[in-house]
Design a protein around this motif. Structure first.
Motif: not given
Length: 381
Positions: A44-45, A73-76, A178-181, A218-219
């Motif tokens: 998510x970062x 995913x949150x990427x563009x 926006x934490x990683x698992x 993180x985030x």
């Protein structure tokens, strides 16, 4: 199908599309990892960013359910030199292209990623537009110029409701920016009783959960865009042991009076050397961040620098001189990357045990209030 990547300086890359047939704008960054592309694109970062992988062959081992670091995913956008459409790995469940299409994310291959990376290193990260459309270059330039920097990445990536991952150990409130698992995985592996809460959870709401310690995740984005989190940390500092990771590290520093600034092109990859000042030992770390804590702002605080980056000497770790609280800029949960620093989770639990032993007047409140019981979503991990 053709795909094009336009940078804000006017540079145009033309290649092949392997993701969704769409158009997205974002900050163009690069990652130096050789493996771990699935964990990278599901981190998510990276929200709102177009990721360039410097390793030339991507997609060769496919995508598997077990390697996701977030639900989606949150990427563009995703940029690679060579995309392998037919993965060859016994764990693969589908291809990289299928994943991008499923989530509406454009991908581009067969461009000079070395040139792109060198440009980003020299001039710094810049906005870009990744499209599969046939519009004229002038139209694309106008649309790119009209885009603004995203400021709500944390709100986009954070959980909307608190949920519970039960355990028999210390109760940890994991504040999700926006934490990683991987962070939740490391805590539950150690038997922790984890309550994951949204980014805008107040100090009083955290107190009602009766934690033994607080984990700041993180985030994405600029830490100064989440002032409510800085206020929450400042209020709880000294009341509970605190461990911050990446964005959590930056928020911890801001809460203690330090300052942050944006790096020229950031740190992204699984091979960043970090030196621990107390032992002079070097760790190879996984990193993904655009901002750093200013060293010049530390002197007027009660913070002590514990780790530095061996490449550019930026701050990689801090601890509070008075309270049980520390943070690191890198990712001790790795995924992807080396596991050199997973001991930091054990250090956090040891800090909690010491704090509880020295503060017996603060018994743990086991039961939650009826209101919080109704809000919790229980999920066995």
């Amino acid at each position: 199908m053709q795909a094009r990547l336009l940078l804000e300086d006017g540079t145009l890359f033309t290649g092949l599309s392997f993701g969704a047939e769409t158009e997205m704008a974002g900050e163009v960054v690069f990652n130096t990892g050789i493996t771990g592309y699935q964990e990278v694109l599901s981190d998510p970062s990276y929200c709102g960013q177009i990721i360039t992988m410097t390793y030339p062959l991507i997609g060769n081992y496919g995508i598997t359910r077990d390697d996701f670091e977030s639900i989606h995913p949150f990427i563009h956008g995703f940029v690679v030199r060579r995309h392998e459409p037919v993965p060859s790995n016994w764990r693969a469940q589908y291809s990289l292209g299928q994943l991008l299409k499923e989530h509406g994310i454009p991908g581009i291959s067969d461009i000079d990623t070395r040139m792109l990376t060198r440009k980003l290193r020299h001039y710094g990260t810049m906005r870009g537009l990744l499209t599969t459309g046939n519009e004229k270059l002038e139209e694309l330039q106008e649309r790119l110029a009209a885009t603004s920097q995203m400021r709500d990445q944390v709100a986009r990536t954070s959980t909307k409701n608190l949920f519970f991952s039960p355990g028999n150990g210390a109760r940890i409130v994991l504040v999700d920016f926006g934490s990683k698992n991987g962070i939740l995985r490391e805590l539950t592996k150690r038997g922790c009783d984890v309550v994951v809460v949204p980014h805008n959870t107040t100090a009083d709401e955290i107190r009602r959960l009766a934690p033994d310690g607080i984990q700041l995740s993180n985030g994405p984005g600029d830490p100064k865009d989440v002032p409510h989190a800085i206020a929450m940390i400042k209020e709880l500092l000294g009341e509970y042991p605190i461990f911050g990771i990446c964005l959590g590290h930056q928020l911890f520093a801001l809460a203690c009076g330090a300052d942050t600034t944006k790096l020229k092109f950031g740190h992204r990859g699984g091979n960043h050397p970090v030196k621990e000042l107390a032992t002079n030992r070097c760790y190879i770390t996984s990193q993904n961040h655009s901002y750093t804590v200013l060293e010049s702002s530390i002197s007027d605080t009660k913070l002590e620098v514990t780790h530095i980056n061996n490449n550019d000497k930026t701050i990689e770790g801090l601890k509070h001189k008075q309270y049980p609280a520390f943070s690191v800029q890198y990712h001790p949960e790795a995924a992807p990357g080396p596991h050199d620093s997973s001991y930091l989770f054990d250090k956090f639990l040891d800090m909690i045990a010491d704090y509880k032993a020295n503060n017996p007047q603060k018994p743990r409140q086991v039961l939650l209030s009826e209101t919080l019981k109704g809000e919790l979503q229980y999920a066995q991990k």
